[in-house]
Design an enzyme around this catalytic site. Structure first.
Site, PDB file in Angstrom:
ATOM      1  N   GLU A   1       0.833  -1.213   0.000  1.00 50.93           N
ATOM      2  CA  GLU A   1       0.000   0.000   0.000  1.00 50.93           C
ATOM      3  C   GLU A   1       0.861   1.254   0.000  1.00 50.93           C
ATOM      4  OE1 GLU A   1      -3.034  -0.108  -1.260  1.00 50.93           O
ATOM      5  OE2 GLU A   1      -3.486  -1.589   0.281  1.00 50.93           O
TER       6      GLU A   1
ATOM      7  N   ASP B   1       3.339   2.222  -4.833  1.00 47.96           N
ATOM      8  CA  ASP B   1       3.455   2.264  -6.311  1.00 47.96           C
ATOM      9  C   ASP B   1       4.029   3.595  -6.762  1.00 47.96           C
ATOM     10  OD1 ASP B   1       1.066   3.605  -5.619  1.00 47.96           O
ATOM     11  OD2 ASP B   1      -0.091   2.782  -7.289  1.00 47.96           O
TER      12      ASP B   1
ATOM     13  N   GLY C   1     -12.245   2.552  -1.608  1.00 50.24           N
ATOM     14  CA  GLY C   1     -10.897   1.999  -1.729  1.00 50.24           C
ATOM     15  C   GLY C   1     -10.821   0.845  -2.711  1.00 50.24           C
TER      16      GLY C   1
ATOM     17  N   SER D   1     -11.286   1.406  -5.975  1.00 46.21           N
ATOM     18  CA  SER D   1     -10.855   1.996  -7.230  1.00 46.21           C
ATOM     19  C   SER D   1     -11.955   2.201  -8.259  1.00 46.21           C
ATOM     20  CB  SER D   1      -9.780   1.083  -7.808  1.00 46.21           C
ATOM     21  OG  SER D   1      -8.826   1.830  -8.401  1.00 46.21           O
ATOM     22  N   SER D   2     -13.111   2.648  -7.801  1.00 45.75           N
ATOM     23  CA  SER D   2     -14.190   2.930  -8.751  1.00 45.75           C
ATOM     24  C   SER D   2     -13.777   4.063  -9.681  1.00 45.75           C
ATOM     25  CB  SER D   2     -15.472   3.309  -8.006  1.00 45.75           C
ATOM     26  OG  SER D   2     -15.238   4.435  -7.194  1.00 45.75           O
TER      27      SER D   2
ATOM     28  N   ASP E   1      -3.905   1.033  -9.906  1.00 42.84           N
ATOM     29  CA  ASP E   1      -5.325   0.798 -10.152  1.00 42.84           C
ATOM     30  C   ASP E   1      -5.613   0.646 -11.647  1.00 42.84           C
ATOM     31  OD1 ASP E   1      -5.085   1.474  -7.530  1.00 42.84           O
ATOM     32  OD2 ASP E   1      -6.145   3.378  -7.677  1.00 42.84           O
TER      33      ASP E   1
ATOM     34  N   ASN F   1     -13.051   9.978  -0.289  1.00 44.30           N
ATOM     35  CA  ASN F   1     -12.849  10.420  -1.676  1.00 44.30           C
ATOM     36  C   ASN F   1     -11.489  11.097  -1.710  1.00 44.30           C
ATOM     37  OD1 ASN F   1     -12.672  11.819  -4.042  1.00 44.30           O
ATOM     38  ND2 ASN F   1     -14.777  12.581  -3.989  1.00 44.30           N
TER      39      ASN F   1
HETATM   40  C1  GLA Z   1      -4.777   4.814  -4.574  1.00 47.34           C
HETATM   41  C2  GLA Z   1      -3.868   5.169  -5.754  1.00 47.34           C
HETATM   42  C3  GLA Z   1      -2.909   4.020  -6.033  1.00 47.34           C
HETATM   43  C4  GLA Z   1      -2.168   3.605  -4.762  1.00 47.34           C
HETATM   44  C5  GLA Z   1      -3.146   3.374  -3.614  1.00 47.34           C
HETATM   45  C6  GLA Z   1      -2.455   3.115  -2.301  1.00 47.34           C
HETATM   46  O1  GLA Z   1      -5.627   3.765  -4.932  1.00 47.34           O
HETATM   47  O2  GLA Z   1      -4.619   5.449  -6.910  1.00 47.34           O
HETATM   48  O3  GLA Z   1      -2.029   4.373  -7.076  1.00 47.34           O
HETATM   49  O4  GLA Z   1      -1.203   4.560  -4.446  1.00 47.34           O
HETATM   50  O5  GLA Z   1      -4.019   4.458  -3.437  1.00 47.34           O
HETATM   51  O6  GLA Z   1      -1.731   1.949  -2.344  1.00 47.34           O
END
Ligand code: GLA
Length: 455
Positions: A46, A49, A140, A142-143, A187, A230
């Site tokens: 987490e 990236d 969380g 990733s919508s 994501d 958000n």
């Molecule tokens: C969000 C970001 C990702 C990543 C996560 C945390 O989803 O879009 O790129 O940094 O948070 O791991």
């Protein structure tokens, strides 16, 4: 693995049929094609990236699906099956993204604009789109990136072009930053590169995906803590990005590297050619746990406050006065090491793998909570509940500060696990109980984005 997103001829299932009908009612014509892009759950890795480190997500079954028709007008007309999201029309020659106001259509437009710029399209095809999402928003999962990816993919198709999954992932990762959050590429990359039945180790620069086979004797369960987050509406996320950037520069300077060129913690490790464990030691030697003031940072780097504000801080972190560099850098290097350990344990598939993977997930959550400070009391409570209910490991997933936890649950304990989590976290609270159905579910690694035509 095929290089391009698949284009499939399908019989319409119930959801597609319903979407087709809504499209026809709205626009008085049939859709030409459909496109979808999935949300994701990150199993481990987490907030690393954007520091250049590999992460280990899988796509979920929930996705953003759109029905599309193409025309000769200069307009993109957007509608959403969820009445909460209002209709929107924009001229293809005037695509602007309003950062101050991160509404749903701007995520869509990020995908359109990214593809337009990449392909150098002066005239974009006019489009009508109805969007239907099943990824819970602000959770969380990733919508928002799924929406960006779906829009990018359908723009390519509507303009009769073709781009590889990797290129689409990179375009969408870059273009989502028009909204203002400086995310990494996890994501968008998993939304395109996912394959059914396998989680993926994603590595960046260049983007690569490697299958990671998860243990057969456990399942992954997602549970929403019911606190919405958000990330574009607050500065929490970008503050962490900036703290990592400043830590990069201080660490690099202390080791005599060309610090002004370096932006990511991963680059410091690459330059020094040392292990992640050694990087953790270097953090402990070089940085102090007390927060750094702006003045101290300027003094360490020999730069002015103006230069810190314009060259290092981002537009929505200009107000921040103190930065926790030691904690953030320590999280990043230790979390990056846990991702590699997680993958190695999956590969060995030895006895006790589930227990060891669970421990790594626990360590990851503790580090997110204590060092990265991206948890919240509800997430912590839910992680505890999941562990007490029989999970081998449980951790927050995605950006944090609300949203979901992911738990690894031995298959033979699944039923009692779900029952206990329901009883202890959801039922006692009326609001949570009302959200329970879409908040607690078992998930399997799903496939990536695709274009569909009615057979
Ligand atoms: C969000 C970001 C990702 C990543 C996560 C945390 O989803 O879009 O790129 O940094 O948070 O791991």
């Amino acid at each position: 693995m095929s290089v391009h997103p698949p284009k499939l001829q399908v019989q319409l299932n119930e959801r597609l049929q319903k979407l087709k009908e809504i499209f026809m009612q709205k626009f008085g014509e049939v859709p030409l094609f459909y496109a979808y892009a999935p949300g994701r759950v990150n199993l481990i890795g987490e907030h690393i990236d954007y520091c250049g480190y590999a992460v280990l997500p899988m796509a979920i079954e929930q996705n953003i699906l759109a029905a599309v028709s193409v025309n000769e007008t200069q307009d993109i007309q957007l509608a959403n099956t969820n009445p909460q999201y209002t209709d929107f029309t924009v001229s293809t020659g005037d695509i602007r993204i309003d950062r101050a106001n991160p509404q749903w259509q701007y995520y869509f437009l990020c995908g359109v604009k990214g593809v337009q710029e990449h392909l150098g399209l002066t005239a974009l095809a006019g489009m009508r789109c109805v969007v239907d999402g099943t990824v819970p928003a602000s959770s969380g999962l990733s919508s928002s990136s799924a929406l960006v990816c779906c829009a990018g993919l359908l723009t390519v198709e509507a303009n009769r072009k073709s781009l590889s999954k990797v290129v689409l992932a990179e375009i969408c990762a870059r273009s989502e930053r028009y909204i203002g959050t400086e995310g990494g590429g996890m994501d968008q990359s998993i939304s395109f590169l996912a394959e059914e039945g396998t989680a993926k180790l994603l590595e960046f620069n260049p983007l690569r995906a490697t299958d990671v086979k998860l243990p057969d004797e456990a399942v992954f369960v997602i549970a929403n803590c019911c606190v919405e987050m958000n990330k574009a509406a607050t500065s929490h996320f970008n503050i962490r990005v900036v703290e990592c950037r400043i830590a990069t520069k201080l660490l690099a300077k202390s080791k005599g590297l060309d610090w002004s060129r370096l932006l990511k913690l991963g680059e410091v490790q690459a330059e020094l050619a040392v292990s992640l464990e050694e990087m953790v030691q270097i953090v402990e030697e070089v940085l102090h746990p007390e927060p750094y003031s702006r003045e101290e940072i300027c003094q360490c780097l020999g730069i002015t406050l103006e230069s810190l504000c314009s060259d290092i801080l981002s537009p929505n972190t200009q107000h921040v006065t103190h930065f926790k560099l030691y904690q953030r850098a320590k999280h990043v290097y230790s979390e990056a090491a846990r991702v590699l350990q997680f993958k190695a344990v999956c590969e060995q598939a030895a006895d006790g793998a589930v227990r060891r993977l669970g421990e790594l997930m626990q360590e990851s959550h503790a580090s997110c909570r204590d060092l990265y400070e991206c948890s919240c009391p509800e997430l912590d409570q839910l992680v505890d509940t999941c562990l007490r209910s029989g999970a081998a490991g449980s951790r927050l997933t995605g950006a944090g500060w609300g949203g979901c936890v992911v738990s690894m649950v031995p298959t033979d304990r699944l039923d009692s696990f779900l029952l206990k989590v329901r009883e202890s976290y959801y039922r006692p609270d009326a609001r949570r109980a009302a959200l329970e159905k879409q908040s607690l579910f078992v998930t399997k690694p799903g496939g990536g984005a695709a274009v569909l035509f009615e057979a």
